[in-house]
Structures are given as C-alpha cells and as structure tokens.
Design a protein around this motif. Sequence first.
Motif, PDB file in Angstrom:
ATOM      1  N   TRP A 411      -1.748 -10.105   4.186  1.00 49.94           N
ATOM      2  CA  TRP A 411      -2.515  -9.810   2.986  1.00 49.94           C
ATOM      3  C   TRP A 411      -2.775 -11.046   2.120  1.00 49.94           C
ATOM      4  O   TRP A 411      -1.950 -11.943   2.032  1.00 49.94           O
ATOM      5  N   LYS A 412      -3.927 -11.015   1.464  1.00 55.48           N
ATOM      6  CA  LYS A 412      -4.246 -12.017   0.449  1.00 55.48           C
ATOM      7  C   LYS A 412      -4.769 -11.319  -0.801  1.00 55.48           C
ATOM      8  O   LYS A 412      -5.613 -10.411  -0.725  1.00 55.48           O
ATOM      9  N   LEU A 413      -4.257 -11.753  -1.945  1.00 61.03           N
ATOM     10  CA  LEU A 413      -4.735 -11.277  -3.235  1.00 61.03           C
ATOM     11  C   LEU A 413      -5.271 -12.457  -4.020  1.00 61.03           C
ATOM     12  O   LEU A 413      -4.583 -13.471  -4.183  1.00 61.03           O
ATOM     13  N   ARG A 423      -9.201  -9.417  -6.018  1.00 61.37           N
ATOM     14  CA  ARG A 423      -9.793  -9.113  -4.720  1.00 61.37           C
ATOM     15  C   ARG A 423      -8.665  -9.089  -3.686  1.00 61.37           C
ATOM     16  O   ARG A 423      -7.799  -9.970  -3.695  1.00 61.37           O
ATOM     17  N   LEU A 424      -8.693  -8.088  -2.816  1.00 61.29           N
ATOM     18  CA  LEU A 424      -7.638  -7.892  -1.826  1.00 61.29           C
ATOM     19  C   LEU A 424      -8.256  -7.909  -0.434  1.00 61.29           C
ATOM     20  O   LEU A 424      -9.251  -7.228  -0.164  1.00 61.29           O
ATOM     21  N   TYR A 425      -7.623  -8.687   0.461  1.00 57.23           N
ATOM     22  CA  TYR A 425      -8.123  -8.790   1.829  1.00 57.23           C
ATOM     23  C   TYR A 425      -6.982  -8.627   2.821  1.00 57.23           C
ATOM     24  O   TYR A 425      -5.879  -9.149   2.599  1.00 57.23           O
ATOM     25  N   ARG A 434     -14.379 -10.688   4.036  1.00 57.24           N
ATOM     26  CA  ARG A 434     -15.670 -10.113   3.655  1.00 57.24           C
ATOM     27  C   ARG A 434     -15.545  -8.737   3.009  1.00 57.24           C
ATOM     28  O   ARG A 434     -16.487  -8.261   2.372  1.00 57.24           O
ATOM     29  N   HIS A 435     -14.378  -8.088   3.162  1.00 56.01           N
ATOM     30  CA  HIS A 435     -14.245  -6.702   2.721  1.00 56.01           C
ATOM     31  C   HIS A 435     -13.110  -6.579   1.695  1.00 56.01           C
ATOM     32  O   HIS A 435     -11.933  -6.536   2.046  1.00 56.01           O
ATOM     33  N   ASP A 436     -13.487  -6.528   0.442  1.00 57.61           N
ATOM     34  CA  ASP A 436     -12.517  -6.393  -0.648  1.00 57.61           C
ATOM     35  C   ASP A 436     -11.983  -4.961  -0.687  1.00 57.61           C
ATOM     36  O   ASP A 436     -12.754  -3.995  -0.773  1.00 57.61           O
ATOM     37  N   LEU A 437     -10.654  -4.840  -0.625  1.00 57.19           N
ATOM     38  CA  LEU A 437     -10.014  -3.516  -0.581  1.00 57.19           C
ATOM     39  C   LEU A 437      -9.357  -3.140  -1.908  1.00 57.19           C
ATOM     40  O   LEU A 437      -8.722  -2.087  -1.997  1.00 57.19           O
ATOM     41  N   SER A 438      -9.508  -3.981  -2.921  1.00 57.46           N
ATOM     42  CA  SER A 438      -8.727  -3.774  -4.154  1.00 57.46           C
ATOM     43  C   SER A 438      -9.090  -2.486  -4.882  1.00 57.46           C
ATOM     44  O   SER A 438      -8.266  -1.936  -5.624  1.00 57.46           O
TER      45      SER A 438
END
Length: 478
Positions: A411-413, A423-425, A434-438
């Motif tokens: 994970w990256k925040l 933004r969460l990836y 490319r897809h922010d999950l936050s």
Amino acid sequence: MVSCAFRSTTVLLLVVFVAQARAEQPNVLFILTDDQSFDAVHALGWQTVETPNLDRLIERGTTFTHAYNMGSWSGAVCVASRTMLFTGQTVWHAQRDVPKLNAKYVDTRNSWPQRMSDAGYRTGMTGKWHVAVQADSVFHEVRHVRPGMPRDKAKMYNRPHPGEPDPFDPADKSAGGYWQGGKHWSEVVADDAIAMLDSPEGDDRPFFLYTAFNAPHDPRQSPTEFLARYPREQMDVPNSFLPEYPFAEAMGAGRGLRDERLAPFPRTEYAIRAHRAEYAAIITHLDVQIGRLLDALEAKGLDENTRIVFTSDHGLAIGRHGLLGKQNMYDHSVRMPLVIAGPGIAAGEQIDQRVYMQDVVPTTLHWAGASTAGIEFQSLMPLVAGETDSARPSIYGGYLNRQRMITSGDWKLIVYPQANAVRLYNLADDPEERHDLSGESEYRSQVEELLEKLRKLQQTLDDPLELPAELLSATQPQ
C-alpha cells in the motif's frame, strides 16, 4: 626502556597491517545521474530507451528495484537528495544542517568524502555538486564543478505546440545549456572521471570517485544522431497520462513551478511525446559516456578491485499523472535506479526490499572500513547477504509542507495537507498508481492504519509538519 629492535618490529608490523588493510579496500566508483526515474533504463523497464552500458552493469551487479528518495525542503529536490548524501542525515536533519554549511561551518570529519579520506582513500569529484559547501574543501581533486542545472532560456519552456514550429533544438550548440563551453557536459564529466582513475605517481591509495552527471535533467540536449533514434511521433505516451493533475496547485507542483512550465497546459500527447523523445535521447547519450568510463576501468585493469555504485538522486514524471517534474510522491518521481557491482557482489541479482538511495553512504563506508558513527541511513550489505529481517517495514516521503507519503507492504498513501486530501493505491494491483481507493468504504481502515504509521515516522524523523486532524473525515466515503 623499549628496545630499538622492538620499535622496529612494531613499525614493521604497523606498515604490514596498513598495507594489508589497504589491499582489502576496494576502489569505489560512484556514478550519480540527475532526474533518472527507476524504470528509465532499458533493462529496468522502459523498452524504448537504449542503454546497453547500464544494461551490462546491471548484468554484472545487484539491482535494488525499490530505491527511494526521502523527500525535499526545496523545489530543487536534488539539493536535499545530495545534502543527505553529503551529511548522511535524514531529510529534516539534513535541512537543519544547511545553515551551518552556508555559514561555512562544516565539520568535514562527518561528511561522506571526508570519512572516505580518513579511511585512506584518494578522493575525486567531477560534475554536478549542488551542496552548500565547496567541493574542493572536501575532495582531494576536483574538476569541472557544475551548477544544479545547465543555463536555460525562455524558448525551452511551454513547448511544443501542434502546428507550430518548435523554438527549441536540443542539438543546437549555440543555445548553451549542456553545450556551454563547446563540449557536452556529459562528455566532459566522463573525460574527467577517466583521467582521475589514474593515481598520481607514488600514490597507492584506493580511490573514491564521485562522478555526477547533470543528465538527464532539462534542458534535455544531446547530439543530432541521438535525437534521430527517437522520432517524436513514434514515442510512447504513459498509461497514467493526464491533461492536468487535480491536486497540482495544492501539492506545490502547479503552473508556477519551473519544472512544470516546460510543456504547455493542459498537457497534450503531442508535447509529451516530444519531451519523452528528448529524455530518451539524452539518456542514451549519457549511457555512452558511462560506457566509456566502464571500458576505461577495465582497460586499466582496475575493475578487479573496484566496486561501482550507479544511481540517481530521484526520478521524473515526464507526462505521467499530468506532471512533468519530480516534486510529487508518485513512484516515477520518488524512485530511482540503484545498482552495485564489483568483486564480492552477486551478478544479475535483484533485491526488491525497499531502501533509500542514501543507503549507499554507509554501504561504501562499510566497504572502506570507515566510521559510520552518526550516519542515519542503513548499509545495503545485510540485504545483499540475504538478511531480509533488516528491511524497512515502511518508506517515508515528504515535500515542503505540501505532501507526505508512506509506502508499507502493498500500500501507498499520499497526503495533501493543504487540500485536506489523501490518495490510496494498492501497488501490487496497480503499480502505475492510476486507481485511487481512498474514497471507497472498504479501504477506510487501510487509510487509518497508514496515517497512524505515517505520524509515527514523522516523529522518528523530526518532521516539522503536523498533519491536519480533518484528514480522516475528508476521506469519509460520500
């Protein structure tokens, strides 16, 4: 009373000990580039770019596939990166030391080159320095110290536009920049490094050679034959291409930032193809110069006792996420290539554990038998030896008071405090981020966990920024 015979024996043993220790010390060739992203090498991902010499270095050595820059207190990210190298201190501690360097109060005993000198090394430097202390005050030999970037001109910005003549020709020597002085700076740096491989007569010390290319930093200039290899219309456009990044202003990488003004707003595929073609061309030209240096090392018979470190101070966007520069927390900008090669280093190996680029400092000090007291980074050698328990559980990133980042596991925040946004990836599923999950409810706990880890890292690193308490409420799914 100590007998003359005893003293003679002691002196002889000391001479033998010093000679033996010196024989075990490898030469260290440090090759540093500027603005070269982790995948901007053919063997490391960008199949379009030709880098046969870096590819052979990768074949000969061990590559750290996830090397990071910790961040910057300046838009000139390389200043922070290189100050961390010089001092061996983490980002906010290195910033703390800058006023001392500017005031010419330098405890040179604690700098990287001075530690190598104290361990018995002949030290040399050529190319880009960009640290707030004179290079010739800490290296034995210095040639052609260059500024942070070649001098630019207005015609190098806001270009190119479809249907209009491009005002900038990267091969035009009259434009200055890398051509200032009549010879491309990458060629001059390679010339200097090759010359400094030879020890002065009677000097049997191993060498530590700090070889710092400005390339591929803009203005991305190279000879015509290299530009011809990369026709603009045939260049790839990144999958993460965007016309503009939605948080660019809040994150401190908006339209006013110098790096971002190189291409027109909004971004066009036409302009990005041109900039990526020039990026590829200058990297290939750079690769040829590095090849000359590697060939000279072998021709002189020095390769058998020389360890090589190749890396860059950070990466670059070049159109990814609607960005041009490196003032962001995406992998294309915070990661760089990192390769070590030479005797005792496994050939053709890759290590995926996350490291900081500045970990090369204690690594080389370890090779030299030099002091690492007070150095805040970690040697890479335990990972080379397979000691995976020495890997960092998380990686930190920070830029001014505008951005923070933590990468942990898959994970990256990324945090934008001025916009009260995150933004969460998931890097395993989405390596191009490319897809922010936050904003998705199922990942709320992941955001909370990463924010808590980030705050703990901030405390450990003496980060002066306090993240707003409203961040969690800002991520509440709508």
